[in-house]
Write an enzyme that holds these catalytic residues in place. Structure first.
Site, PDB file in Angstrom:
ATOM      1  N   GLU A 100      -3.271  -5.358   4.917  1.00 54.59           N
ATOM      2  CA  GLU A 100      -2.816  -4.874   3.613  1.00 54.59           C
ATOM      3  C   GLU A 100      -1.334  -4.509   3.572  1.00 54.59           C
ATOM      4  O   GLU A 100      -0.937  -3.589   2.858  1.00 54.59           O
ATOM      5  CB  GLU A 100      -3.671  -3.659   3.206  1.00 54.59           C
ATOM      6  N   HIS A 117      -0.890   4.594   2.944  1.00 57.32           N
ATOM      7  CA  HIS A 117      -2.138   4.168   2.309  1.00 57.32           C
ATOM      8  C   HIS A 117      -3.295   4.781   3.090  1.00 57.32           C
ATOM      9  O   HIS A 117      -3.358   4.646   4.307  1.00 57.32           O
ATOM     10  CB  HIS A 117      -2.232   2.643   2.320  1.00 57.32           C
ATOM     11  N   HIS A 168      -7.650   6.702   2.931  1.00 59.19           N
ATOM     12  CA  HIS A 168      -8.984   6.747   2.313  1.00 59.19           C
ATOM     13  C   HIS A 168      -9.588   8.129   2.478  1.00 59.19           C
ATOM     14  O   HIS A 168     -10.742   8.282   2.880  1.00 59.19           O
ATOM     15  CB  HIS A 168      -9.891   5.698   2.960  1.00 59.19           C
ATOM     16  N   HIS A 218     -11.732   2.515  -3.442  1.00 61.43           N
ATOM     17  CA  HIS A 218     -10.995   2.115  -2.252  1.00 61.43           C
ATOM     18  C   HIS A 218     -10.221   3.264  -1.580  1.00 61.43           C
ATOM     19  O   HIS A 218     -10.450   3.546  -0.407  1.00 61.43           O
ATOM     20  CB  HIS A 218     -10.037   0.971  -2.625  1.00 61.43           C
TER      21      HIS A 218
END
Lengths: 265, 265, 265, 265
Positions: A78, A97, A99, A167
Site C-alpha cells: 500500500e 497508515h 488499523h 479498513h
C-alpha cells in the site's frame, strides 16, 4: 549532509516503534517521511512490522512509489497511500497508515469521530471519511493502485486524518514528530469518545475551541514532552532501534545526546 | 531541616511516578505538594512527563505560580491550577491534575460521577464540575491565566475532586499520600461506574454511607497498605526515581529503611 | 526426514505460545497439526496450558484421537475436536480450539460474527455456529465423545471457524501458520465488532469484498510479516519454546537461521 | 508435621500472589486457608497487599478471628469474613474476599451474575447476594463486626460465591487450589457476561448444564493444568513468594520438585 539523512532514518525507525509501542500500530500498518534532501522522494520500510523496523530496513521511493534502487526484499503493497499524499500535499512531510482498534469502530459504523477533549483537535479541524466503494466498487479494500491512492489523497483534502471505511485510518503531519503526536492523540480521542458514548450523549468541542486547541497542542513544549516520554518508555521496554550500519554509531550518539540534555541528573 | 525537604522532593517524584504507573496520568498532567517549611510556596516539576520526574526536576513556586528562582528549562503552562487551589484552600497540601480515560467520559457527557463502591467516597462527598465556557467562553481549554485558576478553585470549593468539561480532572489532598490515594481510587470508581452503566441502572452509595466511608478509607491502615503496594509495583518495573543530588543518598536510604521495616524477610 | 518432524514439533510449540501470547488462548485450549509424514496422524500436546508447551510435550495421535504410544502423563479431554476435523477435512492441516473473551460474547448471545474490516474474512466466508443442545441435549459442554466431535466437524462443514454456544471457538487452517493467522485475526475482528456495536449499527464487508479479501490476506507477504512480528514479540518476553531433546538443537538452529535471514543487521 | 504447615503457608502466599497477578485482587482484599492441623483455626496475612504476601506475613487466628499470638503489626479489619464462613461451613477450607472490576458492576446494579460459558459454574449453582443495608442500615460497608460476618455467611449459605452490594465479592473453596480456581474463573465469567450484555441478550447455561459443568471443571486435570500455568506466569514475572524463614528452604524445594515433575525437559 549524510548525518541529517542518517538521523532521519533513525528517527523514522523510532517513530514506527513508538506508535506501535503506544498501541496504535500492530503487526500491520506503516510510517513514512519525506526525504530530508529531496522533496520528490520519501523513506519507507521494506515489508516488515512497524515495531521491528531498523534504520537499515528503510528504502527510498519516488513520489510514484517506485523504489529508487531495486530492493532485495519485499515491499509494502500500500505504498501509494504515502506517495499520493506527498504528491497532493507539499506541506505534508510524514504519513502513518494504521488499523487501531479505537479508530476502527468509527470506520465500521460511520459514526463521526469528533474532538471530545483538548487534545482531540490535533486530528485536525475536520476528519475526512473515504469509502473504497464510492469510486471503485467491490475491492479487497487494499489501497494499491495509483488511482486508489489519489482518491484517498483527495478525500484527505486539506485535513490531517482520513478514516477508511472497513479498513483503518491514515494520518499526516508537517514533521515526523508532529505526525506521531497527531497519531497517538487522535487514537486517544477515539478511545475516549467510544467510552463516552457508552454512558451518554457526548458534548464535543465547538468550532472555536477546535481552532484554538490545535495550534496550542502542536507547540514545541507539549510535543517535546510527549516525545521524551514515549522514547524513554520504549527504551525501558528494550525497544529502541539499533543504530544504522553506515554512520549509524554517530547517529545514535547524537540522539542520545539530545535526550541526555533533558534527562541528565 | 534539609532532610525533610529532600524527602518531600523524593516523595513528590515518587507520587508522580506511582500515579502514572497505576494508569491515571499519561504523558501529560502534573502533581504538586505544598512546601514543607513555607505554606506560601509549592513544589512542582519543570515541564516533563510525570512518569519521568526526578527530585532534581522539581522547582519552587510562590502561590502566584511564579518560580522562586529563574528556571533553566520550561515550566508547565497550567501551574495556576496548583497555586490557586493552595491560595483558596489552606487545608490542601497536594494537588494532581490529570486526563484519565476513566474520568474523561464524565467530563465529555456531563453524566454525574457517583461513588458506587466503598472506596468511591475518597473522591469526597460531592464531586464538582467546572466548564471553562461558563466564565470564559471559547478558549483553548487550558487553565493558564490566574483568573482561570481562581475560577477552577472556586468550582472545587470545599470538595476534593473537580471535573473539567472537555479536559480532565483535578484532585486535592491534605497530604501527598492522601492525594495519591484519592486520585487512584476516584479513577477506579469511575472505571467501575462506566462498566456498571453498560449493563444496568447503578445503585450508588447513599449520603450516610458516603459520610461513613470517606474517613474510614483515609485511615492510616488502608493508606499505608496501598502506598507500600504501589511503591513495590513501581520498583519491580524499574521505575523508582533516582535519589536527589544534594543530600539525596541519605534521603534514599531513609525511604529504603521505611520499606525494609515492612518487607524484611 | 527426522528434521521435518522436529521442525514441525518446534513450530507447533511455538504456535501454541504465540496464540497465547497474543491474548487468544489462556490456561485452556489447544493447537494441533497433522503429522508431516502421515496424514492419518496428528500432533497435539499432553494436558498442559498452551503458553507452556515444549516440543517434548507433543504426542502423536491417530485420527480416532488414540495415542500412538501409551503416554506417561494426562491427555486433553477434548482431543476429538482435532481428530474429527482431520477426518472430515483432508484440506485442513492444523486446528486450534480456544475460549477467547472477544469470541465468547458471540457464543453467548447468538449475535452473528461478521467481517467488519479487511482482515476479518480470514475467518472464512461464513462462520459456522454449533450448539451442543441440538443433538445432545444437556451436557457438560465438553466435546469428548467421537459423535460429539463428528457433530462439531459437520457444523464446521467447508468453513474455517465454528463458534460453539456457551463454550468457545474452533479454527482450522491449511497450514499451521495459516491457522495462527486466522485465529489471531478472527479474534481481532470479534474485538472490533464488539467495540463497533457499542456505538452504532455496523456496516460489514459485503459478499464480494469478503471473497476478495480472504485470499489477499492469506498471501505469503502478510502471513510472514505477522509471523516474524509474533515470534520476536514472544522472544522479547522470554517465551520461545526450548529446543526439542533429540535433534532439537539442530531444529532450533534452523529456525534461528530463518529469522536471521530477515532480521540480520 | 511442620512440613505440611510450612507448605500450606507457602501455598497461601502463592495463592494471594496468583489471584493478584491474574487481575482479580488489587491493593486490597485477602485470602485465607483453614489450619491444616486444627480445623478451629485459620491462616491469614497481616495487613498487607495480597501481591506482596510472604509466608512470614501469615498469622494464625481462632474462628472468632482473634489472633492466637499477639501480632507485631496491624491486622486486616475484615477478618470476620473468613472466621464466620469457617464457623458456618465445615466443608469450606479456603476463602477469598476481593473487589474485582469485573464483579463490581453486578454488585452496583443488582444484575444477576449467571454462568455464560462452561467454566462459569465453578462459581457454584447459585450466586448469593448480600446487602449490608438489609440488616445493618447505613454503614461504612466494611464487614468488621462478628454479627456482620455471620450475616454474610448466612447469605452465602451452601453456595460458593456471594456478591456484596456496593462492595465486592467473597468466594469459598474446599481446598486452597479449588478456591483459586473458583475465584479466577468466576471473574472470567463476569468479564464475559459484561461483554456479552453489551451486544445482545445472553443465553446462559440451563440448570442441568450447570450441574454437569461444575464437578467436571473441578476435577484434578483442569485444576492442576491451571495451577501450573498461573505459577509459571507468576514466576516469569519475578513474583514467586520467598521461602519461609524456619523450614522454608525445605518447603520451597518440595514445591519446586512438584513443578519439576511436570516441566522437566
Amino acid at each position: 549532509m549524510a548525518n541529517v539523512l542518517d538521523e532521519t532514518r533513525y528517527e523514522l525507525a523510532l517513530a514506527n516503534r513508538i506508535i506501535a509501542h503506544e498501541g496504535v500500530l500492530d503487526g500491520f500498518g506503516h510510517v513514512s517521511v519525506r526525504h530530508p534532501h529531496d522533496p520528490n522522494r520519501y523513506l519507507l520500510a521494506r515489508s516488515r512490522s512497524p515495531e521491528l523496523i531498523e534504520p537499515s530496513d528503510l528504502l527510498e521511493f519516488t513520489l510514484d512509489s517506485q523504489p529508487v534502487t531495486p530492493p532485495k526484499g519485499k515491499m509494502y503493497g500500500e505504498r501509494v497511500i504515502h506517495g499520493c499524499i506527498y504528491q497532493a500535499r507539499p506541506d505534508v512531510n510524514a504519513v502513518c497508515h494504521h488499523h487501531s482498534h479505537a479508530m476502527l469502530p468509527f470506520c465500521v459504523t460511520g459514526v463521526p469521530l469528533e474532538p471530545v477533549f483538548h487534545m482531540g483537535p490535533v486530528m485536525g479541524q475536520v476528519v475526512s471519511m473515504w469509502d473504497s466503494r464510492d469510486e471503485f466498487g467491490n475491492t479487497n479494500l487494499m489501497v494499491v493502485e495509483p488511482e486508489e491512492g489519489r482518491s484517498l489523497a483527495r478525500a484527505l483534502g486539506p485535513n490531517w486524518l482520513v478514516l477508511m471505511a472497513r479498513h483503518g485510518a491514515t494520518v499526516a503531519g508537517r514533521t515526523l514528530r508532529e505526525l506521531v503526536f497527531r497519531t497517538v492523540y487522535s487514537h486517544a480521542n477515539a478511545e475516549i469518545q467510544l467510552r463516552s458514548m457508552a454512558i451518554g450523549k457526548i458534548g464535543p468541542l465547538n468550532a472555536a475551541e477546535r481552532q484554538l486547541c490545535e495550534p496550542r497542542q502542536l507547540q514545541p513544549r507539549p510535543m517535546s514532552r510527549a516525545w521524551e516520554y514515549w522514547t524513554i518508555r520504549l527504551q525501558k521496554a528494550g525497544g529502541l532501534p539499533p543504530a544504522a550500519k553506515s554512520s549509524g554509531s554517530r547517529a545514535k550518539k547524537r540522539v542520545s545526546k539530545g535526550r541526555a540534555k533533558r534527562s541528565r541528573r
